[in-house]
Design a protein around this motif. Sequence first.
Motif, PDB file in Angstrom:
ATOM      1  N   GLU A 110       0.767  -1.338   0.075  1.00 47.95           N
ATOM      2  CA  GLU A 110      -0.045   0.001  -0.065  1.00 47.95           C
ATOM      3  C   GLU A 110       0.832   1.084   0.075  1.00 47.95           C
ATOM      4  N   VAL A 111       0.250   2.404  -0.399  1.00 47.85           N
ATOM      5  CA  VAL A 111       0.847   3.699  -0.369  1.00 47.85           C
ATOM      6  C   VAL A 111      -0.162   4.383   0.799  1.00 47.85           C
ATOM      7  N   ASP A 112       0.435   5.150   1.746  1.00 45.97           N
ATOM      8  CA  ASP A 112      -0.347   5.830   2.719  1.00 45.97           C
ATOM      9  C   ASP A 112      -0.548   6.977   1.896  1.00 45.97           C
ATOM     10  N   ARG A 113      -1.313   8.041   2.723  1.00 49.18           N
ATOM     11  CA  ARG A 113      -1.772   9.230   2.077  1.00 49.18           C
ATOM     12  C   ARG A 113      -0.584  10.035   1.483  1.00 49.18           C
ATOM     13  N   VAL A 114      -1.063  10.625   0.489  1.00 48.94           N
ATOM     14  CA  VAL A 114       0.251  11.427  -0.161  1.00 48.94           C
ATOM     15  C   VAL A 114      -0.386  12.764  -0.339  1.00 48.94           C
ATOM     16  N   ASP A 115       0.337  13.902   0.315  1.00 48.19           N
ATOM     17  CA  ASP A 115      -0.087  15.187   0.226  1.00 48.19           C
ATOM     18  C   ASP A 115       0.744  15.918  -0.746  1.00 48.19           C
ATOM     19  N   PHE A 116       0.236  16.751  -1.552  1.00 50.14           N
ATOM     20  CA  PHE A 116       1.033  17.470  -2.668  1.00 50.14           C
ATOM     21  C   PHE A 116       1.394  18.862  -2.022  1.00 50.14           C
ATOM     22  N   ILE A 117       2.569  18.964  -1.408  1.00 49.38           N
ATOM     23  CA  ILE A 117       2.825  20.310  -0.413  1.00 49.38           C
ATOM     24  C   ILE A 117       2.959  21.400  -1.299  1.00 49.38           C
ATOM     25  N   LYS A 118       3.863  21.344  -2.254  1.00 52.68           N
ATOM     26  CA  LYS A 118       4.438  22.396  -3.155  1.00 52.68           C
ATOM     27  C   LYS A 118       4.466  21.998  -4.584  1.00 52.68           C
ATOM     28  N   PRO A 119       3.950  22.797  -5.533  1.00 54.17           N
ATOM     29  CA  PRO A 119       3.955  22.334  -7.095  1.00 54.17           C
ATOM     30  C   PRO A 119       5.491  22.262  -7.499  1.00 54.17           C
ATOM     31  N   VAL A 120       5.677  21.452  -8.382  1.00 57.56           N
ATOM     32  CA  VAL A 120       6.966  21.365  -8.955  1.00 57.56           C
ATOM     33  C   VAL A 120       6.600  21.797 -10.551  1.00 57.56           C
ATOM     34  N   ASP A 121       7.663  22.499 -10.944  1.00 62.11           N
ATOM     35  CA  ASP A 121       7.799  23.118 -12.286  1.00 62.11           C
ATOM     36  C   ASP A 121       8.484  22.556 -13.077  1.00 62.11           C
ATOM     37  N   VAL A 122       8.578  22.955 -14.569  1.00 63.20           N
ATOM     38  CA  VAL A 122       9.529  22.299 -15.557  1.00 63.20           C
ATOM     39  C   VAL A 122      10.558  23.094 -15.207  1.00 63.20           C
ATOM     40  N   GLY A 123      11.867  22.471 -15.313  1.00 64.09           N
ATOM     41  CA  GLY A 123      12.952  22.878 -15.087  1.00 64.09           C
ATOM     42  C   GLY A 123      13.494  22.921 -13.680  1.00 64.09           C
ATOM     43  N   ASN A 124      12.597  22.676 -12.895  1.00 62.26           N
ATOM     44  CA  ASN A 124      13.153  22.221 -11.030  1.00 62.26           C
ATOM     45  C   ASN A 124      14.295  21.106 -11.042  1.00 62.26           C
ATOM     46  N   PHE A 125      14.971  21.195 -10.111  1.00 61.81           N
ATOM     47  CA  PHE A 125      15.932  20.239 -10.049  1.00 61.81           C
ATOM     48  C   PHE A 125      15.262  19.338  -8.855  1.00 61.81           C
ATOM     49  N   LEU A 126      14.790  18.247  -9.165  1.00 69.85           N
ATOM     50  CA  LEU A 126      14.193  17.380  -8.090  1.00 69.85           C
ATOM     51  C   LEU A 126      14.847  16.103  -7.550  1.00 69.85           C
ATOM     52  N   ARG A 127      14.895  16.259  -6.116  1.00 68.99           N
ATOM     53  CA  ARG A 127      15.548  15.228  -5.459  1.00 68.99           C
ATOM     54  C   ARG A 127      14.722  14.469  -4.776  1.00 68.99           C
ATOM     55  N   PHE A 128      14.917  13.053  -5.068  1.00 62.23           N
ATOM     56  CA  PHE A 128      14.013  11.928  -4.067  1.00 62.23           C
ATOM     57  C   PHE A 128      15.213  11.328  -3.079  1.00 62.23           C
ATOM     58  N   LYS A 129      14.733  11.300  -1.981  1.00 62.46           N
ATOM     59  CA  LYS A 129      15.278  10.751  -0.685  1.00 62.46           C
ATOM     60  C   LYS A 129      14.640   9.707  -0.129  1.00 62.46           C
ATOM     61  N   SER A 130      15.135   8.554  -0.126  1.00 65.54           N
ATOM     62  CA  SER A 130      14.425   7.326   0.490  1.00 65.54           C
ATOM     63  C   SER A 130      15.133   6.558   1.597  1.00 65.54           C
ATOM     64  N   ARG A 131      14.287   6.063   2.481  1.00 64.19           N
ATOM     65  CA  ARG A 131      14.791   5.524   3.478  1.00 64.19           C
ATOM     66  C   ARG A 131      13.807   4.501   4.564  1.00 64.19           C
ATOM     67  N   VAL A 132      14.479   3.690   4.977  1.00 62.12           N
ATOM     68  CA  VAL A 132      13.437   2.512   5.609  1.00 62.12           C
ATOM     69  C   VAL A 132      13.233   3.066   7.009  1.00 62.12           C
ATOM     70  N   LEU A 133      11.999   3.357   7.329  1.00 66.09           N
ATOM     71  CA  LEU A 133      11.604   3.953   8.752  1.00 66.09           C
ATOM     72  C   LEU A 133      11.673   3.029   9.722  1.00 66.09           C
ATOM     73  N   TYR A 134      10.808   1.848   9.542  1.00 66.23           N
ATOM     74  CA  TYR A 134      10.690   0.578  10.455  1.00 66.23           C
ATOM     75  C   TYR A 134      10.083  -0.668   9.641  1.00 66.23           C
ATOM     76  N   THR A 135      10.444  -1.816  10.230  1.00 64.63           N
ATOM     77  CA  THR A 135      10.053  -2.877  10.018  1.00 64.63           C
ATOM     78  C   THR A 135       8.984  -3.673  10.841  1.00 64.63           C
ATOM     79  N   GLU A 136       8.140  -4.382  10.515  1.00 66.83           N
ATOM     80  CA  GLU A 136       7.481  -5.343  11.586  1.00 66.83           C
ATOM     81  C   GLU A 136       7.589  -6.520  11.030  1.00 66.83           C
ATOM     82  N   ALA A 137       8.460  -7.382  11.752  1.00 67.46           N
ATOM     83  CA  ALA A 137       8.886  -8.798  11.575  1.00 67.46           C
ATOM     84  C   ALA A 137       8.232  -9.687  12.387  1.00 67.46           C
ATOM     85  N   ASN A 138       7.325  -9.480  13.052  1.00 67.81           N
ATOM     86  CA  ASN A 138       6.768 -10.339  14.156  1.00 67.81           C
ATOM     87  C   ASN A 138       5.837 -11.527  13.481  1.00 67.81           C
ATOM     88  N   SER A 139       5.416 -11.330  12.356  1.00 63.04           N
ATOM     89  CA  SER A 139       4.658 -12.373  11.446  1.00 63.04           C
ATOM     90  C   SER A 139       5.726 -12.839  10.381  1.00 63.04           C
TER      91      SER A 139
END
Length: 460
Positions: free
Chosen positions: A359-388
């Motif tokens: 699933e994807v949780d709720r996504v909010d579009f905070i600031k518009p992105v324009d043509v020519g913008n330099f866009l950086r995507f940063k990803s990290r694992v926040l937590y895992t649930e390995a009980n199951s």
Amino acid sequence: MRSSAGKLLSHPLRRNRGKPVAGGHGFWIPATWSSSKMLISTVPSDEKPDQNSIDAGSSMRKPISLWPGMYHSPVTNALWEARRNMFESPTGDDDSLSKLTAKSPSRSRTSILYKFSSDFVLREQYRNPWNEIRTGKLVEDLDALAGTISFKHCGGDSSARSMILVTASVDRIIMKRPIRVDVDLSIVGAVTWVGRSSMEMQLQVLQSQGINANSAESVSLEANFTFVARDAQTGKSTPINQVVPETEHEKFLWKEAEERNKLRKQKRAQGKEEHEKLKDLERLNELLAEGRVFLDMPALADRNSILIKDTYHENSLICQPQQRNIHGRIFGGFLMRKAFELAFSNAYTFAGVSPRFLEVDRVDFIKPVDVGNFLRFKSRVLYTEANSSAEPLINIEVVAHVTSPELRSSEVSNRFYFTFSVRPEAMKDGLKIRNVVPATEEEARTVIERMDAERPISSP
């Protein structure tokens, strides 16, 4: 259409009939394109498609890569063609076109049919290296379809007004069952709820699970998109047509959407109170305890755990004109696809096997992105649930930053939260998912916020 909206929507079409022209959320393609592989229906699902049905199966074979916003998917081509047809066939006189009216959900219902079983070229567009569906590409199509639905709901009697329709947020996108790339599927959606200037649409991906399967069993993915209407001149919110549910199911969806909006406001209020009272201090220290061991005594750290900072992945891109709409803004579906692909890659390298999207949780579009913008995507694992051991969960955050090197500035445009798992057979083979621990207070607070966001709010 003689009001100011004509400048944005109707005039370009009338001046450039048959040419690729952007309008509102999407772009327009020539009316002469057709094939027989994928159908877009803009009529109620219980009616047979007529001349409003559009065939886009061979649209990827056309030289469209240089057209603004149209290289992503053959589906978007058909959707933009549908909008062009709606635009050139308005109903009512000039006076009635400027008035707000109430519409039933069936008026905006739109469906897309992907004939994967018979169209090899189309199937290749959506196949990933594991012969499964490219979920990121499907998410991009969902946004394009939501844009067409919002246009259809606001179009006709209100399209004469100067209005811009934009993606405001996406409620959880939930994968209910795996989607096959060799079996036909369809996406169906309609407006289910309307506020003053915002509207919510429910979209479902349907794929038959067998000859005897019922309609509920065919729902493979479900999502709710929220669009808002802005005045093109002032940028302020502008009223839109109301929706009047007719069937019991439509009334149920309206009630669900209304409850979601109330709970969302309640959740924000509760979050502020909890933050002010620092009720989560004990949880914060508990989360940071293991991280301090990693920092101060790394030789003694838990070998089955890893610091959040060691799970980082990122990529960068320059937003190109091909991804724009008429306002020079980048489509939300494109941003969601890029974020999903980075999150998938992160989950892949973290687990060591191909991940399974949940699933994807709720996504909010905070600031518009324009043509020519330099866009950086940063990803990290926040937590895992390995009980199951049967279905461990991997929760990943992707943050999109709009960066301006000339101004030495960087602002967050979007935050995405994805949940992945791994296939049961991988767990049976002895795969273990590591625990992820925060090392800073900022990381610990983010983890707590996400864990709380996953829990439903109790009624007052």
